[in-house]
Enzyme design. Structure first.
Site, PDB file in Angstrom:
ATOM      1  N   TYR A  20      39.820  12.146   5.334  1.00 40.04           N
ATOM      2  CA  TYR A  20      40.661  12.683   4.253  1.00 40.04           C
ATOM      3  C   TYR A  20      41.364  13.962   4.670  1.00 40.04           C
ATOM      4  CZ  TYR A  20      41.938  13.720  -0.625  1.00 40.04           C
ATOM      5  OH  TYR A  20      42.617  13.967  -1.795  1.00 40.04           O
ATOM      6  N   SER A  29      34.294   7.712   7.017  1.00 43.15           N
ATOM      7  CA  SER A  29      34.709   8.284   5.745  1.00 43.15           C
ATOM      8  C   SER A  29      35.954   7.545   5.241  1.00 43.15           C
ATOM      9  CB  SER A  29      34.951   9.789   5.910  1.00 43.15           C
ATOM     10  OG  SER A  29      35.117  10.370   4.648  1.00 43.15           O
ATOM     11  N   GLN A  30      37.085   8.227   5.066  1.00 47.19           N
ATOM     12  CA  GLN A  30      38.295   7.501   4.664  1.00 47.19           C
ATOM     13  C   GLN A  30      38.624   6.415   5.692  1.00 47.19           C
ATOM     14  OE1 GLN A  30      42.062   9.325   2.742  1.00 47.19           O
ATOM     15  NE2 GLN A  30      42.434   9.327   4.932  1.00 47.19           N
ATOM     16  N   ASP A  41      24.076  11.728   2.320  1.00 42.96           N
ATOM     17  CA  ASP A  41      25.511  12.028   2.388  1.00 42.96           C
ATOM     18  C   ASP A  41      25.980  12.524   1.021  1.00 42.96           C
ATOM     19  OD1 ASP A  41      28.253  12.092   2.647  1.00 42.96           O
ATOM     20  OD2 ASP A  41      28.402  10.147   3.632  1.00 42.96           O
ATOM     21  N   HIS A  77      27.214  13.547   5.819  1.00 44.85           N
ATOM     22  CA  HIS A  77      28.452  12.802   6.025  1.00 44.85           C
ATOM     23  C   HIS A  77      28.700  12.469   7.498  1.00 44.85           C
ATOM     24  CE1 HIS A  77      31.966  11.030   4.408  1.00 44.85           C
ATOM     25  NE2 HIS A  77      32.821  11.860   4.978  1.00 44.85           N
TER      26      HIS A  77
END
Lengths: 309, 253
Positions: free
Chosen positions: A85, A168-169, A255, A284
């Site tokens: 992100y 993640s993203q 996370d 994360h």
């Protein structure tokens, strides 16, 4: 005490979900790819290019593209590296040193792709979040899909051996892109997937980016239903069953950014060949220090780059 | 005065001659019953307006303070919810980063070596000034207990604490580095190496002395790669120094 593996995360699947994405991906403009060598970022082993293409609604999207200098006789397998992100993509030289044609995409709103679309950070997650037709992620998702199309059409790249990699993203969009391009994507490695169980995630954490949704609703409480309606069209849980490529998922059991409850949920929803790695006491990073060699081995197994075959 | 001290004293003098003129704009979206958030615009050296996220606990202060120095990258997140519950927390962006990117937009990769051939033009001279401006803003904030102010970030946090010795604890989570970027420069221009090394020596964290408690990753605080556990340990250390309760991020809902 949370028990992420047992949690139930559900996202309603709109009746016209498939129609919405078919319409979104129909009649996209020609990609009009432009490749410019970047000697300063190239090394003895890897040549780096600035790559630009046209995506949804005519927006020009940037990427870094790299290839090994010592090319084998046959075509190269490809990897699309999908960014997080807040991160800016870097030239994916390490993947090319491993034998891949690698494309690190900067979807709209990232620094090199924000001339005409720039919701800012914070901002992307809630940009027009009340309306699926103009939601900021609509074009952003297409930009990643088009990155797969572009890579498969580049000279010297084997379009039957393209993998997706990101965390993640990048993990969430790996799963989503594999669902939207089931015939093109050969395998996916997805860490700490974001954009899965979107609405529920904002209830499970106070960390960004999901906290952007809580902040939006604090000043627009009347929009609760419209937000839930929109994000259902973008939720990885609603794409997961359409993934056909072997999928490798890894999660941090603590996370705070992408709640592991949602990672387990999307993993369960994937019906393709799959494997899951979980890391206690990890957030994360999702165990990156230990899992990354396994990610490399997974991609190598499915994509068979010359150097490691 | 050594060249090192001369360099940094000149930065202090430039900052002192550049009034901060802060403007605080309340942000209802990031405010709750427990804290009030503000977008802050303020001036730094070179006629440049920078930005920061401020959050102030509600109720009677003073409260302990926490400065987040900027990461290496275009985007810095607003302060975490758990920190807004406990501290007057200020997250400052340096010039070139998102929200402080007019008229200069930093490139990634690229920022790390910008102007590195001359200490006077190296972009990090002004970036450190931006961090010091953020430090002054927080340290002078009326809701802050001046005896309990921490600073957290990469080596920029250490440099900031060294130049503004009013902090009581420093957490350094990463070195001052952008992997590969110096190599990219030196591959293209090998002759640039001596000047680049000389410039970087002014930023050597080992030369920026701090005489308050420091928790520094890789220097006595060994990261385990279990990042939730590492974060919880660092948070507990800082909370202990600043007199508040520790909070693990994963426990906040």
């Amino acid at each position: 005490m949370r028990d992420p593996e047992s949690a139930t995360i559900t996202v309603p699947r709109p009746d016209d979900f498939d129609a919405f994405w078919s319409a979104t991906l129909a009649d996209l403009p020609p990609t009009d790819v432009e490749l410019t060598p970047v000697p300063r970022l190239s090394t003895e082993l890897v040549e780096v290019f600035d790559l630009r293409y046209t995506s949804y609604q005519g927006v020009r999207v940037a990427a870094w593209y790299s290839v090994p200098r010592n090319r084998p006789a046959g075509p190269l397998p490809g990897i699309v590296n999908i960014p997080g992100y807040i991160s800016e993509p870097l030239p994916p030289r390490a993947w090319s040193e491993r034998g891949y044609a690698a494309l690190a995409v900067a979807p709209r709103g990232k620094l090199r792709s924000n001339a005409v679309f720039n919701p800012g950070y914070p901002g992307l997650l809630t940009h027009n979040i009340v309306d699926r037709f103009t939601y900021g992620y609509r074009g952003f998702y297409v930009d990643v899909v088009r990155a797969v199309d572009v890579l498969g059409q580049l000279p010297g790249v084997d379009p039957t051996r393209i993998g997706l990699q990101g965390s993640s993203q990048g993990g969430g969009l790996g799963i989503i892109t594999a669902a939207l391009r089931p015939d093109a994507v050969r395998c996916v490695a997805a860490g700490a997937p974001y954009l899965c169980g979107i609405r529920e995630s904002a209830r499970l954490t106070r960390s960004y980016p999901y906290e952007e949704i809580n902040e939006y609703l604090r000043v627009h409480p009347e929009d609760e239903e419209r937000v839930a309606e929109t994000v259902a069209y973008y939720d990885g849980l609603n794409f997961a069953a359409d993934v056909r490529a072997p999928t490798f998922v890894y999660l941090g059991m603590e996370d705070d950014v992408c709640p592991p409850e949602t990672g387990f949920a999307v993993y369960r929803a994937i019906t393709a060949e799959k494997e899951l790695h979980t890391y206690p006491r990890c957030g994360h990073s999702a165990g990156l220090h230990w899992v990354f060699p396994k990610v490399e081995a997974f991609l190598d197994t499915h994509l068979t780059p010359e150097g490691v075959r | 005065m050594s060249g090192f001290e001369e360099y940094w004293t000149a930065v202090d003098a430039e900052l002192a001659a550049a009034p901060a003129r802060p403007v605080l704009t309340p942000v209802p979206a990031r405010s709750t019953d427990a804290f009030t958030a503000y977008d802050v615009h303020l001036s730094s050296v070179g006629g440049y307006r920078i930005f920061g996220f401020l959050s102030v606990p509600r109720g009677d202060g003073p409260f302990p303070g926490l400065l987040d120095t900027p990461r290496y990258g275009s985007v810095n997140l607003a302060p975490h919810y758990r920190d807004r519950l406990r501290y007057v927390v200020f997250a400052v962006m340096h010039r070139g980063q998102r929200l402080a990117d007019s008229p200069f937009q930093a490139a990634y990769p690229g920022l790390f070596t910008m102007g590195i051939d001359d200490p006077a033009t190296y972009v990090y001279r002004a970036i450190v000034a931006d961090c010091l401006r953020g430090a002054e803003f927080l340290l002078d904030h009326p809701a802050v207990d001046p005896a309990r102010v921490g600073v957290r970030g990469d080596d920029l946090a250490l440099v900031t604490a060294s130049r503004r010795p009013r902090f009581s604890a420093v957490y350094v989570n990463a070195p001052f580095d952008a992997p590969g970027e110096l190599d990219d420069l030196l591959r293209a221009e090998p002759a640039a190496e001596p000047a680049a090394r000389a410039t970087l020596s002014l930023f050597d964290p080992g030369l920026h002395a701090v005489d308050v408690p420091v928790l520094r990753a890789g220097h006595g605080f060994e990261l385990t790669h279990e990042d939730a556990a590492d974060d919880t340990a660092a948070d507990a250390w800082l909370a202990g120094k600043l007199g508040v309760a520790p909070i693990a991020k994963f426990a906040v809902t």
